[in-house]
Design a protein around this motif. Structure first.
Motif, PDB file in Angstrom:
ATOM      1  N   ASP A 255      -3.472   3.874 -15.858  1.00 37.48           N
ATOM      2  CA  ASP A 255      -2.542   3.414 -14.826  1.00 37.48           C
ATOM      3  C   ASP A 255      -3.214   3.362 -13.459  1.00 37.48           C
ATOM      4  N   VAL A 256      -4.155   4.262 -13.219  1.00 39.41           N
ATOM      5  CA  VAL A 256      -4.878   4.277 -11.948  1.00 39.41           C
ATOM      6  C   VAL A 256      -5.746   3.019 -11.839  1.00 39.41           C
ATOM      7  N   ILE A 257      -6.368   2.630 -12.938  1.00 37.73           N
ATOM      8  CA  ILE A 257      -7.177   1.409 -12.930  1.00 37.73           C
ATOM      9  C   ILE A 257      -6.308   0.215 -12.563  1.00 37.73           C
ATOM     10  N   GLU A 258      -5.135   0.147 -13.151  1.00 33.80           N
ATOM     11  CA  GLU A 258      -4.225  -0.979 -12.900  1.00 33.80           C
ATOM     12  C   GLU A 258      -3.813  -1.054 -11.426  1.00 33.80           C
ATOM     13  N   VAL A 259      -3.414   0.069 -10.863  1.00 37.45           N
ATOM     14  CA  VAL A 259      -2.975   0.088  -9.462  1.00 37.45           C
ATOM     15  C   VAL A 259      -4.160  -0.179  -8.531  1.00 37.45           C
ATOM     16  N   ALA A 260      -5.293   0.463  -8.795  1.00 36.01           N
ATOM     17  CA  ALA A 260      -6.471   0.261  -7.949  1.00 36.01           C
ATOM     18  C   ALA A 260      -6.929  -1.196  -7.991  1.00 36.01           C
ATOM     19  N   HIS A 261      -6.846  -1.817  -9.154  1.00 35.34           N
ATOM     20  CA  HIS A 261      -7.231  -3.223  -9.278  1.00 35.34           C
ATOM     21  C   HIS A 261      -6.296  -4.118  -8.453  1.00 35.34           C
ATOM     22  N   ALA A 262      -5.010  -3.832  -8.477  1.00 31.89           N
ATOM     23  CA  ALA A 262      -4.039  -4.608  -7.691  1.00 31.89           C
ATOM     24  C   ALA A 262      -4.301  -4.429  -6.190  1.00 31.89           C
ATOM     25  N   LEU A 263      -4.587  -3.211  -5.762  1.00 33.89           N
ATOM     26  CA  LEU A 263      -4.862  -2.959  -4.350  1.00 33.89           C
ATOM     27  C   LEU A 263      -6.146  -3.648  -3.917  1.00 33.89           C
ATOM     28  N   LYS A 264      -7.140  -3.610  -4.786  1.00 38.93           N
ATOM     29  CA  LYS A 264      -8.408  -4.301  -4.507  1.00 38.93           C
ATOM     30  C   LYS A 264      -8.145  -5.791  -4.291  1.00 38.93           C
ATOM     31  N   GLY A 265      -7.354  -6.392  -5.161  1.00 39.54           N
ATOM     32  CA  GLY A 265      -7.067  -7.816  -5.047  1.00 39.54           C
ATOM     33  C   GLY A 265      -6.340  -8.167  -3.766  1.00 39.54           C
ATOM     34  N   ALA A 266      -5.325  -7.388  -3.435  1.00 39.32           N
ATOM     35  CA  ALA A 266      -4.557  -7.640  -2.212  1.00 39.32           C
ATOM     36  C   ALA A 266      -5.446  -7.473  -0.979  1.00 39.32           C
ATOM     37  N   ALA A 267      -6.253  -6.425  -0.976  1.00 39.99           N
ATOM     38  CA  ALA A 267      -7.153  -6.190   0.157  1.00 39.99           C
ATOM     39  C   ALA A 267      -8.193  -7.302   0.249  1.00 39.99           C
ATOM     40  N   GLY A 268      -8.683  -7.756  -0.879  1.00 45.21           N
ATOM     41  CA  GLY A 268      -9.677  -8.825  -0.880  1.00 45.21           C
ATOM     42  C   GLY A 268      -9.115 -10.130  -0.358  1.00 45.21           C
ATOM     43  N   ASN A 269      -7.907 -10.459  -0.748  1.00 47.13           N
ATOM     44  CA  ASN A 269      -7.281 -11.703  -0.299  1.00 47.13           C
ATOM     45  C   ASN A 269      -7.125 -11.746   1.215  1.00 47.13           C
ATOM     46  N   LEU A 270      -6.938 -10.583   1.824  1.00 44.18           N
ATOM     47  CA  LEU A 270      -6.735 -10.515   3.276  1.00 44.18           C
ATOM     48  C   LEU A 270      -7.988 -10.043   4.018  1.00 44.18           C
ATOM     49  N   SER A 271      -9.079  -9.877   3.285  1.00 41.25           N
ATOM     50  CA  SER A 271     -10.359  -9.434   3.855  1.00 41.25           C
ATOM     51  C   SER A 271     -10.260  -8.068   4.535  1.00 41.25           C
ATOM     52  N   VAL A 272      -9.463  -7.186   3.934  1.00 45.87           N
ATOM     53  CA  VAL A 272      -9.398  -5.798   4.419  1.00 45.87           C
ATOM     54  C   VAL A 272     -10.576  -5.085   3.731  1.00 45.87           C
ATOM     55  N   THR A 273     -11.750  -5.393   4.243  1.00 45.05           N
ATOM     56  CA  THR A 273     -13.018  -5.085   3.595  1.00 45.05           C
ATOM     57  C   THR A 273     -13.200  -3.621   3.190  1.00 45.05           C
ATOM     58  N   PRO A 274     -12.950  -2.649   4.054  1.00 43.87           N
ATOM     59  CA  PRO A 274     -13.194  -1.263   3.640  1.00 43.87           C
ATOM     60  C   PRO A 274     -12.369  -0.861   2.411  1.00 43.87           C
ATOM     61  N   ILE A 275     -11.128  -1.307   2.361  1.00 44.59           N
ATOM     62  CA  ILE A 275     -10.256  -0.971   1.230  1.00 44.59           C
ATOM     63  C   ILE A 275     -10.676  -1.775   0.000  1.00 44.59           C
ATOM     64  N   TYR A 276     -10.970  -3.037   0.187  1.00 39.93           N
ATOM     65  CA  TYR A 276     -11.417  -3.894  -0.916  1.00 39.93           C
ATOM     66  C   TYR A 276     -12.664  -3.317  -1.590  1.00 39.93           C
ATOM     67  N   GLU A 277     -13.656  -2.989  -0.794  1.00 42.01           N
ATOM     68  CA  GLU A 277     -14.911  -2.485  -1.356  1.00 42.01           C
ATOM     69  C   GLU A 277     -14.712  -1.156  -2.066  1.00 42.01           C
ATOM     70  N   ALA A 278     -13.957  -0.254  -1.465  1.00 40.26           N
ATOM     71  CA  ALA A 278     -13.747   1.066  -2.071  1.00 40.26           C
ATOM     72  C   ALA A 278     -12.984   0.963  -3.385  1.00 40.26           C
ATOM     73  N   TYR A 279     -11.907   0.199  -3.390  1.00 40.12           N
ATOM     74  CA  TYR A 279     -11.133   0.085  -4.631  1.00 40.12           C
ATOM     75  C   TYR A 279     -11.904  -0.687  -5.702  1.00 40.12           C
ATOM     76  N   GLY A 280     -12.778  -1.581  -5.288  1.00 38.45           N
ATOM     77  CA  GLY A 280     -13.658  -2.242  -6.254  1.00 38.45           C
ATOM     78  C   GLY A 280     -14.567  -1.232  -6.931  1.00 38.45           C
ATOM     79  N   LYS A 281     -15.145  -0.330  -6.149  1.00 34.44           N
ATOM     80  CA  LYS A 281     -15.999   0.725  -6.716  1.00 34.44           C
ATOM     81  C   LYS A 281     -15.187   1.653  -7.606  1.00 34.44           C
ATOM     82  N   ILE A 282     -13.994   1.999  -7.167  1.00 33.74           N
ATOM     83  CA  ILE A 282     -13.135   2.897  -7.944  1.00 33.74           C
ATOM     84  C   ILE A 282     -12.833   2.283  -9.302  1.00 33.74           C
TER      85      ILE A 282
ATOM     86  N   MET B 290       0.830  -1.210   0.000  1.00 37.02           N
ATOM     87  CA  MET B 290       0.000   0.000   0.000  1.00 37.02           C
ATOM     88  C   MET B 290       0.865   1.262   0.000  1.00 37.02           C
ATOM     89  N   LYS B 291       2.006   1.201   0.676  1.00 37.35           N
ATOM     90  CA  LYS B 291       2.903   2.357   0.707  1.00 37.35           C
ATOM     91  C   LYS B 291       3.524   2.608  -0.664  1.00 37.35           C
TER      92      LYS B 291
END
Length: 117
Positions: free
Chosen positions: A55-82, A39-40
């Motif tokens: 490029d923003v779509i690519e990074v946001a998609h990667a963050l969504k995936g990482a957050a989803g794998n670890l169930s970091v729900t608030p970040i997963y859901e937000a980046y999914g919407k983004i 995330m940093k």
């Protein structure tokens, strides 16, 4: 308060994340610290170009995936919407979602950082 208890209080589905790792709580903690490092390094700024954001779509998609794998729900859901909003060519709506999640994201990352040894 332990790392996992604090993450739960911030809306992270710790139990779901640990379950995904076959109940290995120690592995989950190691992975959550790697998530912090990711995330940093992979920052999505709300100042992205509304006309060129592939490029923003690519990074946001990667963050969504990482957050989803670890169930970091608030970040997963937000980046999914983004990601969905950007793919639908709605950059200003995506920017609003990003601005809303950034304070939540900061609290979660600060919590992880505080417990990192």
């Amino acid at each position: 308060m332990s790392l996992l208890e604090e993450l739960k209080s911030l809306g992270v589905d710790v139990d779901g994340g640990v379950h995904r790792l076959n109940g290995n709580q120690s592995l989950y903690e190691r992975m959550i610290f790697k998530f912090l490092d990711m995330m940093k390094k992979s920052v999505v700024s709300p100042e992205f170009d509304a006309n060129d954001y592939a490029d923003v779509i690519e990074v946001a998609h990667a963050l969504k995936g990482a957050a989803g794998n670890l169930s970091v729900t608030p970040i997963y859901e937000a980046y999914g919407k983004i990601v969905d909003l950007l793919r639908s060519q709605e950059p200003e709506e995506a920017r609003k979602v990003l601005n809303d999640v950034l304070p939540v994201q900061e609290r979660i990352l600060d919590c992880i950082e505080k417990h990192k040894s």
